[in-house]
Design a protein around this motif. Sequence first.
Motif, PDB file in Angstrom:
ATOM      1  N   ASP A 129       0.023  21.254  -1.634  1.00 14.32           N
ATOM      2  CA  ASP A 129       0.389  21.962  -2.864  1.00 14.32           C
ATOM      3  C   ASP A 129       0.011  21.186  -4.120  1.00 14.32           C
ATOM      4  O   ASP A 129       0.001  21.729  -5.215  1.00 14.32           O
ATOM      5  CB  ASP A 129       1.880  22.299  -2.886  1.00 14.32           C
ATOM      6  N   GLY A 130      -0.287  19.891  -3.974  1.00 15.79           N
ATOM      7  CA  GLY A 130      -0.652  19.099  -5.144  1.00 15.79           C
ATOM      8  C   GLY A 130      -1.943  18.316  -4.972  1.00 15.79           C
ATOM      9  O   GLY A 130      -2.685  18.081  -5.918  1.00 15.79           O
ATOM     10  N   ASP A 131      -2.212  17.901  -3.734  1.00 17.62           N
ATOM     11  CA  ASP A 131      -3.427  17.133  -3.413  1.00 17.62           C
ATOM     12  C   ASP A 131      -3.567  15.872  -4.257  1.00 17.62           C
ATOM     13  O   ASP A 131      -4.677  15.455  -4.585  1.00 17.62           O
ATOM     14  CB  ASP A 131      -4.680  18.005  -3.585  1.00 17.62           C
ATOM     15  N   THR A 132      -2.458  15.239  -4.625  1.00 19.72           N
ATOM     16  CA  THR A 132      -2.553  14.051  -5.464  1.00 19.72           C
ATOM     17  C   THR A 132      -2.691  12.758  -4.665  1.00 19.72           C
ATOM     18  O   THR A 132      -3.251  11.778  -5.162  1.00 19.72           O
ATOM     19  CB  THR A 132      -1.309  13.923  -6.360  1.00 19.72           C
ATOM     20  N   ALA A 133      -2.130  12.720  -3.457  1.00 17.93           N
ATOM     21  CA  ALA A 133      -2.116  11.499  -2.627  1.00 17.93           C
ATOM     22  C   ALA A 133      -1.426  10.339  -3.344  1.00 17.93           C
ATOM     23  O   ALA A 133      -1.752   9.177  -3.124  1.00 17.93           O
ATOM     24  CB  ALA A 133      -3.542  11.112  -2.214  1.00 17.93           C
ATOM     25  N   GLN A 134      -0.452  10.655  -4.197  1.00 19.15           N
ATOM     26  CA  GLN A 134       0.213   9.618  -4.997  1.00 19.15           C
ATOM     27  C   GLN A 134       1.597   9.249  -4.482  1.00 19.15           C
ATOM     28  O   GLN A 134       2.040   8.108  -4.662  1.00 19.15           O
ATOM     29  CB  GLN A 134       0.345  10.099  -6.449  1.00 19.15           C
ATOM     30  N   VAL A 135       2.310  10.178  -3.852  1.00 18.61           N
ATOM     31  CA  VAL A 135       3.711   9.924  -3.512  1.00 18.61           C
ATOM     32  C   VAL A 135       3.862   8.751  -2.549  1.00 18.61           C
ATOM     33  O   VAL A 135       4.704   7.859  -2.762  1.00 18.61           O
ATOM     34  CB  VAL A 135       4.381  11.189  -2.947  1.00 18.61           C
ATOM     35  N   GLY A 136       3.065   8.706  -1.487  1.00 19.03           N
ATOM     36  CA  GLY A 136       3.172   7.608  -0.523  1.00 19.03           C
ATOM     37  C   GLY A 136       3.015   6.240  -1.170  1.00 19.03           C
ATOM     38  O   GLY A 136       3.912   5.385  -1.070  1.00 19.03           O
ATOM     39  N   PRO A 137       1.885   5.998  -1.847  1.00 16.28           N
ATOM     40  CA  PRO A 137       1.717   4.697  -2.508  1.00 16.28           C
ATOM     41  C   PRO A 137       2.791   4.392  -3.550  1.00 16.28           C
ATOM     42  O   PRO A 137       3.215   3.240  -3.694  1.00 16.28           O
ATOM     43  CB  PRO A 137       0.326   4.823  -3.153  1.00 16.28           C
ATOM     44  N   GLN A 138       3.250   5.413  -4.272  1.00 15.28           N
ATOM     45  CA  GLN A 138       4.300   5.174  -5.263  1.00 15.28           C
ATOM     46  C   GLN A 138       5.617   4.776  -4.609  1.00 15.28           C
ATOM     47  O   GLN A 138       6.337   3.908  -5.119  1.00 15.28           O
ATOM     48  CB  GLN A 138       4.492   6.422  -6.128  1.00 15.28           C
ATOM     49  N   VAL A 139       5.936   5.392  -3.476  1.00 10.95           N
ATOM     50  CA  VAL A 139       7.144   5.006  -2.738  1.00 10.95           C
ATOM     51  C   VAL A 139       7.028   3.550  -2.274  1.00 10.95           C
ATOM     52  O   VAL A 139       7.980   2.764  -2.401  1.00 10.95           O
ATOM     53  CB  VAL A 139       7.384   5.932  -1.532  1.00 10.95           C
ATOM     54  N   ALA A 140       5.858   3.181  -1.751  1.00 11.01           N
ATOM     55  CA  ALA A 140       5.653   1.803  -1.294  1.00 11.01           C
ATOM     56  C   ALA A 140       5.867   0.811  -2.430  1.00 11.01           C
ATOM     57  O   ALA A 140       6.501  -0.237  -2.252  1.00 11.01           O
ATOM     58  CB  ALA A 140       4.248   1.650  -0.710  1.00 11.01           C
ATOM     59  N   GLU A 141       5.343   1.131  -3.600  1.00 11.84           N
ATOM     60  CA  GLU A 141       5.500   0.245  -4.748  1.00 11.84           C
ATOM     61  C   GLU A 141       6.969   0.099  -5.138  1.00 11.84           C
ATOM     62  O   GLU A 141       7.449  -0.993  -5.441  1.00 11.84           O
ATOM     63  CB  GLU A 141       4.700   0.776  -5.939  1.00 11.84           C
ATOM     64  N   LYS A 142       7.696   1.211  -5.126  1.00 13.22           N
ATOM     65  CA  LYS A 142       9.103   1.162  -5.528  1.00 13.22           C
ATOM     66  C   LYS A 142       9.955   0.411  -4.504  1.00 13.22           C
ATOM     67  O   LYS A 142      10.972  -0.195  -4.863  1.00 13.22           O
ATOM     68  CB  LYS A 142       9.629   2.584  -5.743  1.00 13.22           C
ATOM     69  N   LEU A 143       9.570   0.457  -3.237  1.00 13.75           N
ATOM     70  CA  LEU A 143      10.298  -0.259  -2.193  1.00 13.75           C
ATOM     71  C   LEU A 143       9.815  -1.699  -2.043  1.00 13.75           C
ATOM     72  O   LEU A 143      10.429  -2.480  -1.315  1.00 13.75           O
ATOM     73  CB  LEU A 143      10.137   0.454  -0.844  1.00 13.75           C
ATOM     74  N   GLU A 144       8.686  -2.019  -2.691  1.00 13.14           N
ATOM     75  CA  GLU A 144       8.031  -3.320  -2.548  1.00 13.14           C
ATOM     76  C   GLU A 144       7.614  -3.557  -1.097  1.00 13.14           C
ATOM     77  O   GLU A 144       7.721  -4.660  -0.564  1.00 13.14           O
ATOM     78  CB  GLU A 144       8.930  -4.450  -3.063  1.00 13.14           C
ATOM     79  N   PHE A 145       7.113  -2.485  -0.448  1.00 15.10           N
ATOM     80  CA  PHE A 145       6.559  -2.553   0.900  1.00 15.10           C
ATOM     81  C   PHE A 145       5.050  -2.780   0.811  1.00 15.10           C
ATOM     82  O   PHE A 145       4.409  -2.398  -0.166  1.00 15.10           O
ATOM     83  CB  PHE A 145       6.796  -1.235   1.658  1.00 15.10           C
TER      84      PHE A 145
END
Length: 289
Positions: A129-145
């Motif tokens: 629905d968005g095709d951004t591919a941003q949520v996964g990497p952004q979650v990793a950054e916020k979790l510091e994973f």
Amino acid sequence: MTKDFTIVVLAKQVPDTHDVGKDAMNPDGTVNRAALPTVFNPEDLNALEMALKVRDRMEGAKVFVLTMGPFRAADIVRESLYRGADDGAVLTDRAFAGSDTLATSYALSCAIKKIPNVRLVFCGRQAIDGDTAQVGPQVAEKLEFQQVTYAESLVDVNEHCIQIARRLDTGVEVVESPLPTLVTVSGTADECRFRIAPRLLKYSKAIIPSEAKDKVAAEKMFAERPYLKLTEWTAADVNPEADRLGLSGSPTKVKNINNVVLMKKETVDVAPNQAAVDDMMRSLIGIAW
């Protein structure tokens, strides 16, 4: 036996982009999800399969599916349970309405922090629905994973690290990442396993409390069969900063959505020779040679 090893799968219920009508947008520029049929985001199914493969190799590990959306997003948790997931939760609250990738990743990261012993997070590379591919990497950054993107197959995994084969434009590379790690999975990865008949029978009536039409009957059912009560979290349950949620936390605004259908009259047959290809290229770039 592996202890205290939780694998989280981020899965999204998305509008079926094959059926976008005139009511697809709200006046404020958000997607009118109530007007569209929904499906399990395809690449999130690939991610679920890879998570299940990790669990198959790690005795004692558990797969926990997390989805964010309205009440009907509980379908995603049910579908995941049918296919082998161990548990799941629905993150649902009016405060999340209108979230872009920044607000969504923040809410999901808050929820993941509530889950004990998370060592791996899997999600689809992107949502249709968005095709951004941003949520996964952004979650990793916020979790510091650590993060690995474009995953195609699982090579190896243990309590300390994971090896992933990534599909890139130039070929395939194998990378190793120490845990905890977030992995985004491409559609070229293995398809998710089929529903398991006994699990389908077991969880077909599982609901989140907000789905219950008869609260008294639901409480009786939950008391008799506690596994039918799916976990439901509101914003208050994951302790976020309110101004980082929903529209107020979303700098991105969608101006319009169009359903583009390629019609026969818009196609051109090109002969299989170099001259015809050259003519096509001149036409496409608008240069009169």
